[in-house]
Write a protein that holds these residues in place. Structure first.
Motif, PDB file in Angstrom:
ATOM      1  N   LYS A   1       4.067   1.554  -0.819  1.00  0.00           N
ATOM      2  CA  LYS A   1       4.906   1.657  -2.018  1.00  0.00           C
ATOM      3  C   LYS A   1       4.092   2.092  -3.228  1.00  0.00           C
ATOM      4  O   LYS A   1       4.562   2.908  -4.039  1.00  0.00           O
ATOM      5  CB  LYS A   1       5.586   0.311  -2.291  1.00  0.00           C
ATOM      6  N   ASN A   2       2.871   1.588  -3.366  1.00  0.00           N
ATOM      7  CA  ASN A   2       2.020   2.010  -4.479  1.00  0.00           C
ATOM      8  C   ASN A   2       1.686   3.497  -4.385  1.00  0.00           C
ATOM      9  O   ASN A   2       1.656   4.201  -5.394  1.00  0.00           O
ATOM     10  CB  ASN A   2       0.733   1.176  -4.503  1.00  0.00           C
ATOM     11  N   ALA A   3       1.429   3.981  -3.150  1.00  0.00           N
ATOM     12  CA  ALA A   3       1.157   5.410  -2.965  1.00  0.00           C
ATOM     13  C   ALA A   3       2.379   6.250  -3.338  1.00  0.00           C
ATOM     14  O   ALA A   3       2.254   7.331  -3.944  1.00  0.00           O
ATOM     15  CB  ALA A   3       0.754   5.676  -1.521  1.00  0.00           C
ATOM     16  N   GLN A   4       3.572   5.749  -2.997  1.00  0.00           N
ATOM     17  CA  GLN A   4       4.790   6.472  -3.341  1.00  0.00           C
ATOM     18  C   GLN A   4       5.021   6.491  -4.854  1.00  0.00           C
ATOM     19  O   GLN A   4       5.462   7.502  -5.416  1.00  0.00           O
ATOM     20  CB  GLN A   4       5.997   5.842  -2.637  1.00  0.00           C
ATOM     21  N   LYS A   5       4.702   5.381  -5.524  1.00  0.00           N
ATOM     22  CA  LYS A   5       4.879   5.320  -6.978  1.00  0.00           C
ATOM     23  C   LYS A   5       3.954   6.309  -7.685  1.00  0.00           C
ATOM     24  O   LYS A   5       4.344   6.931  -8.673  1.00  0.00           O
ATOM     25  CB  LYS A   5       4.606   3.901  -7.475  1.00  0.00           C
ATOM     26  N   VAL A   6       2.725   6.439  -7.180  1.00  0.00           N
ATOM     27  CA  VAL A   6       1.785   7.394  -7.770  1.00  0.00           C
ATOM     28  C   VAL A   6       2.341   8.811  -7.685  1.00  0.00           C
ATOM     29  O   VAL A   6       2.129   9.642  -8.578  1.00  0.00           O
ATOM     30  CB  VAL A   6       0.406   7.295  -7.068  1.00  0.00           C
ATOM     31  N   ARG A   7       3.080   9.104  -6.607  1.00  0.00           N
ATOM     32  CA  ARG A   7       3.664  10.437  -6.412  1.00  0.00           C
ATOM     33  C   ARG A   7       5.077  10.533  -6.987  1.00  0.00           C
ATOM     34  O   ARG A   7       5.851  11.415  -6.615  1.00  0.00           O
ATOM     35  CB  ARG A   7       3.685  10.774  -4.917  1.00  0.00           C
ATOM     36  N   LEU A   8       5.433   9.585  -7.899  1.00  0.00           N
ATOM     37  CA  LEU A   8       6.752   9.568  -8.557  1.00  0.00           C
ATOM     38  C   LEU A   8       7.897   9.479  -7.555  1.00  0.00           C
ATOM     39  O   LEU A   8       8.939  10.130  -7.692  1.00  0.00           O
ATOM     40  CB  LEU A   8       6.934  10.804  -9.443  1.00  0.00           C
TER      41      LEU A   8
ATOM     42  N   HIS B   1      11.340   7.880  -9.263  1.00  0.00           N
ATOM     43  CA  HIS B   1      11.700   8.274 -10.623  1.00  0.00           C
ATOM     44  C   HIS B   1      13.205   8.462 -10.808  1.00  0.00           C
ATOM     45  O   HIS B   1      13.684   8.561 -11.926  1.00  0.00           O
ATOM     46  CB  HIS B   1      10.951   9.564 -11.020  1.00  0.00           C
TER      47      HIS B   1
ATOM     48  N   THR C   1       0.825  -1.216   0.000  1.00  0.00           N
ATOM     49  CA  THR C   1       0.000   0.000   0.000  1.00  0.00           C
ATOM     50  C   THR C   1       0.854   1.258   0.000  1.00  0.00           C
ATOM     51  O   THR C   1       0.637   2.189  -0.790  1.00  0.00           O
ATOM     52  CB  THR C   1      -0.933   0.002   1.231  1.00  0.00           C
TER      53      THR C   1
ATOM     54  N   SER D   1      12.515   7.443  -0.615  1.00  0.00           N
ATOM     55  CA  SER D   1      11.207   6.786  -0.484  1.00  0.00           C
ATOM     56  C   SER D   1      11.319   5.478   0.287  1.00  0.00           C
ATOM     57  O   SER D   1      10.453   5.156   1.112  1.00  0.00           O
ATOM     58  CB  SER D   1      10.612   6.529  -1.872  1.00  0.00           C
TER      59      SER D   1
END
Length: 213
Positions: A176-183, A186, A174, A194
């Motif tokens: 990690k997915n939230a962090q990926k959405v916020r780039l 990158h 959960t 992160s």
């Protein structure tokens, strides 16, 4: 299902085959005896034979090789570290010398033999545990433990640990997915930041949940 997801999955234990059909108590007794033999073996050949038998059996019942590699990777890395330390810090018979300017690092023959024995004992022991865990559902293992008169407090604690492994895994996914959405991944610097935040959040959540439980 990805192999990362399969690391904690019991999907393979639910399949019907020759190994999963063996009674859990019989498998536990066999694994216990084999572990003892593996630990007491004075040569590398017995642990090698045990590891080969276990891994061949798991491949025969169609356990994916990548999953086996994922599960055995960390113990194998630790075993290799032990092997290297034994080569350079155990023994008296020089085998080779590595020179760095004025420093001389000596590898010992008996250290290599001792390190290989430890490494193969680790591989053999892990292979036995994999054979048991990938062919026996957890509920049957707990029932067998109860039959072997394992104290109930240990069984209950193990059940809690087993349950919260999946809870923490879900928390990691959960966050990690939230962090990926916020780039958050990158670039390398942002990824490290992160990951640090993920670890800190996970520790806080685990501490808070432990207090509530």
């Amino acid at each position: 299902m990805s192999h990362k997801g399969e690391v904690f999955s019991e999907s393979f234990t639910q399949k019907e085959n020759l190994v999963t059909g063996i009674e859990a108590r019989t498998k536990i007794a066999f694994i216990a005896v084999a572990l003892l033999i593996n630990l007491l073996s004075p040569t590398i050949y017995t642990p090698m034979g045990i590891a080969f038998f276990c891994l061949a059996t798991l491949l025969t019942i169609k356990i994916p090789p990548k999953l086996l590699l994922l599960r055995i990777a960390m113990p194998l890395v630790m075993a290799v570290v032990v092997l290297v330390t034994q080569i350079f810090f155990y023994g008296k018979t020089p085998l080779f010398t590595i020179s760095f300017w004025e420093w001389h690092l000596i590898g010992y023959e008996d250290g290599l033999a001792h390190g290989l024995l430890i490494m193969f004992r680790v591989v053999g022991g892990v292979s036995l545990i994999l054979l048991l865990s990938l062919s026996t559902p957890t509920n049957k293992l707990f029932l067998a433990a109860s039959w072997f008169r394992v104290p109930k407090i240990f069984i209950e604690l193990t059940l809690l640990v087993y349950r919260y492994i999946f809870v923490l895994t879900a928390d990691v996914a959960t966050i990690k997915n939230a962090q990926k959405v916020r780039l958050g991944y990158h670039n390398w610097h942002q990824s490290m930041q992160s990951l640090g935040m993920l670890g800190g959040s996970l520790i806080l959540r685990a501490y808070d949940r432990a207090g509530r439980v």
